[in-house]
Design a protein around this motif. Structure first.
Motif, PDB file in Angstrom:
ATOM      1  N   THR A 102     -53.343  14.249  20.961  1.00  0.00           N
ATOM      2  CA  THR A 102     -52.391  14.164  19.839  1.00  0.00           C
ATOM      3  C   THR A 102     -52.589  15.305  18.851  1.00  0.00           C
ATOM      4  N   ILE A 103     -53.841  15.699  18.629  1.00  0.00           N
ATOM      5  CA  ILE A 103     -54.117  16.824  17.718  1.00  0.00           C
ATOM      6  C   ILE A 103     -53.514  18.111  18.292  1.00  0.00           C
ATOM      7  N   SER A 104     -53.680  18.305  19.596  1.00  0.00           N
ATOM      8  CA  SER A 104     -53.116  19.495  20.244  1.00  0.00           C
ATOM      9  C   SER A 104     -51.589  19.482  20.160  1.00  0.00           C
ATOM     10  N   TYR A 105     -51.028  18.313  20.356  1.00  0.00           N
ATOM     11  CA  TYR A 105     -49.566  18.178  20.272  1.00  0.00           C
ATOM     12  C   TYR A 105     -49.068  18.528  18.861  1.00  0.00           C
ATOM     13  N   GLU A 106     -49.741  17.981  17.871  1.00  0.00           N
ATOM     14  CA  GLU A 106     -49.366  18.265  16.471  1.00  0.00           C
ATOM     15  C   GLU A 106     -49.501  19.750  16.151  1.00  0.00           C
ATOM     16  N   ALA A 107     -50.594  20.346  16.644  1.00  0.00           N
ATOM     17  CA  ALA A 107     -50.828  21.770  16.370  1.00  0.00           C
ATOM     18  C   ALA A 107     -49.732  22.628  16.992  1.00  0.00           C
ATOM     19  N   GLN A 108     -49.412  22.349  18.252  1.00  0.00           N
ATOM     20  CA  GLN A 108     -48.358  23.099  18.948  1.00  0.00           C
ATOM     21  C   GLN A 108     -47.023  22.945  18.223  1.00  0.00           C
ATOM     22  N   ALA A 109     -46.732  21.708  17.809  1.00  0.00           N
ATOM     23  CA  ALA A 109     -45.462  21.434  17.125  1.00  0.00           C
ATOM     24  C   ALA A 109     -45.393  22.187  15.795  1.00  0.00           C
ATOM     25  N   ARG A 110     -46.533  22.267  15.085  1.00  0.00           N
ATOM     26  CA  ARG A 110     -46.537  22.947  13.778  1.00  0.00           C
ATOM     27  C   ARG A 110     -46.370  24.453  13.947  1.00  0.00           C
ATOM     28  N   LEU A 111     -46.896  24.993  15.044  1.00  0.00           N
ATOM     29  CA  LEU A 111     -46.728  26.426  15.283  1.00  0.00           C
ATOM     30  C   LEU A 111     -45.283  26.737  15.697  1.00  0.00           C
ATOM     31  N   SER A 112     -44.672  25.812  16.451  1.00  0.00           N
ATOM     32  CA  SER A 112     -43.274  26.008  16.875  1.00  0.00           C
ATOM     33  C   SER A 112     -42.320  25.844  15.696  1.00  0.00           C
ATOM     34  N   ASP A 113     -42.630  24.873  14.837  1.00  0.00           N
ATOM     35  CA  ASP A 113     -41.756  24.579  13.701  1.00  0.00           C
ATOM     36  C   ASP A 113     -42.633  24.446  12.448  1.00  0.00           C
ATOM     37  N   PRO A 114     -42.910  25.585  11.780  1.00  0.00           N
ATOM     38  CA  PRO A 114     -43.849  25.554  10.644  1.00  0.00           C
ATOM     39  C   PRO A 114     -43.414  24.641   9.493  1.00  0.00           C
ATOM     40  N   VAL A 115     -42.127  24.401   9.359  1.00  0.00           N
ATOM     41  CA  VAL A 115     -41.661  23.580   8.231  1.00  0.00           C
ATOM     42  C   VAL A 115     -41.796  22.086   8.532  1.00  0.00           C
ATOM     43  N   TYR A 116     -41.356  21.653   9.685  1.00  0.00           N
ATOM     44  CA  TYR A 116     -41.340  20.215   9.988  1.00  0.00           C
ATOM     45  C   TYR A 116     -42.418  19.760  10.973  1.00  0.00           C
ATOM     46  N   GLY A 117     -42.919  20.662  11.794  1.00  0.00           N
ATOM     47  CA  GLY A 117     -43.926  20.275  12.791  1.00  0.00           C
ATOM     48  C   GLY A 117     -43.407  19.145  13.655  1.00  0.00           C
ATOM     49  N   CYS A 118     -44.286  18.231  14.043  1.00  0.00           N
ATOM     50  CA  CYS A 118     -43.854  17.136  14.917  1.00  0.00           C
ATOM     51  C   CYS A 118     -43.067  16.078  14.148  1.00  0.00           C
ATOM     52  N   VAL A 119     -42.984  16.214  12.826  1.00  0.00           N
ATOM     53  CA  VAL A 119     -42.187  15.267  12.039  1.00  0.00           C
ATOM     54  C   VAL A 119     -40.696  15.430  12.377  1.00  0.00           C
ATOM     55  N   SER A 120     -40.319  16.624  12.865  1.00  0.00           N
ATOM     56  CA  SER A 120     -38.922  16.826  13.283  1.00  0.00           C
ATOM     57  C   SER A 120     -38.571  15.871  14.428  1.00  0.00           C
ATOM     58  N   THR A 121     -39.530  15.602  15.308  1.00  0.00           N
ATOM     59  CA  THR A 121     -39.304  14.662  16.418  1.00  0.00           C
ATOM     60  C   THR A 121     -39.110  13.251  15.864  1.00  0.00           C
ATOM     61  N   ILE A 122     -39.908  12.883  14.875  1.00  0.00           N
ATOM     62  CA  ILE A 122     -39.784  11.550  14.260  1.00  0.00           C
ATOM     63  C   ILE A 122     -38.404  11.410  13.615  1.00  0.00           C
ATOM     64  N   LEU A 123     -37.995  12.442  12.884  1.00  0.00           N
ATOM     65  CA  LEU A 123     -36.698  12.403  12.199  1.00  0.00           C
ATOM     66  C   LEU A 123     -35.545  12.302  13.188  1.00  0.00           C
ATOM     67  N   SER A 124     -35.613  13.075  14.279  1.00  0.00           N
ATOM     68  CA  SER A 124     -34.515  13.033  15.252  1.00  0.00           C
ATOM     69  C   SER A 124     -34.501  11.703  16.014  1.00  0.00           C
ATOM     70  N   LEU A 125     -35.674  11.146  16.275  1.00  0.00           N
ATOM     71  CA  LEU A 125     -35.728   9.840  16.956  1.00  0.00           C
ATOM     72  C   LEU A 125     -35.188   8.734  16.041  1.00  0.00           C
ATOM     73  N   GLN A 126     -35.479   8.858  14.745  1.00  0.00           N
ATOM     74  CA  GLN A 126     -35.000   7.844  13.789  1.00  0.00           C
ATOM     75  C   GLN A 126     -33.484   7.885  13.635  1.00  0.00           C
ATOM     76  N   GLN A 127     -32.920   9.087  13.829  1.00  0.00           N
ATOM     77  CA  GLN A 127     -31.467   9.224  13.675  1.00  0.00           C
ATOM     78  C   GLN A 127     -30.700   8.740  14.901  1.00  0.00           C
ATOM     79  N   GLN A 128     -31.420   8.524  16.003  1.00  0.00           N
ATOM     80  CA  GLN A 128     -30.736   8.088  17.238  1.00  0.00           C
ATOM     81  C   GLN A 128     -30.289   6.638  17.122  1.00  0.00           C
TER      82      GLN A 128
END
Lengths: 128, 128
Positions: A102-128
């Motif tokens: 999970t730490i690796s996943y979070e790190a990768q997500a933060r590097l891909s999306d410096p503003v939202y990180g893996c929280v972007s996935t949470i937001l998009s899942l919540q909007q579904q």
């Protein structure tokens, strides 16, 4: 402690011992291993940090020697080696693998999306 | 730069100036402010780090003097001040607030659930 490198070393030693019993003339490897132990590759984290990978290294079971350095680079950049080390120390052995995933996943997500990180996935899942 | 402390200081100065105009005998505050500027409270991050909060502090707009220290404590423990500072420096000003919100969220989640962090939310949302 589940250290794959230690197991690897023991396996090599056992094989060496077996060889010596069947072929006594080839006793040299055993002598060499006493003087200078066969060097094992450092784990991915220690390779990245350019430090000696000691026995019982907290990162070794989770960051392999081959792909581990690249995986650790992201974790190091986002969380820092010291913070992750402290975090893992407070987690039981049998749960550390999940923590590293999970730490690796979070790190990768933060590097891909410096503003939202893996929280972007949470937001998009919540909007579904 | 949107620095709430600078605005606070300006507001104080304006009030002081107004006061001096209506009551010329109370000119002392203006003189004092020239010699020793009225100290402003450090931002929450600098308060936590026990360091001087300089003008243009990258944390100041996001970690207020009152609640900011507690919020920053979690971010500091999980990500480290230096890592967050570097991350924010590479994000445009107008997106830094969102970055701080998501970083704080991730930090809080990791402290609550050291093994899964906010990834537990992603997993539970995916299972719905």
């Amino acid at each position: 402690m589940a250290d794959p490198q230690c197991h690897g070393l023991s396996e090599t030693c056992r094989k060496g011992a077996g060889k010596r019993t069947t072929m006594p003339v080839e006793a040299k490897p055993a002598v060499v291993s006493e003087v200078a132990p066969i060097p094992t590759a450092p784990c991915g984290a220690c390779k990245f940090l350019r430090r000696k990978c000691v026995s019982g290294c907290i990162f070794a079971p989770h960051f392999g020697s081959d792909q581990g350095a690249a995986k650790f680079a992201a974790v190091h950049k986002v969380f820092g080696a010291s913070n992750v080390s402290k975090l893992l120390l407070h987690i039981p052995m049998n749960r550390r693998h999940d923590a590293v995933v999970t730490i690796s996943y979070e790190a990768q997500a933060r590097l891909s999306d410096p503003v939202y990180g893996c929280v972007s996935t949470i937001l998009s899942l919540q909007q579904q």
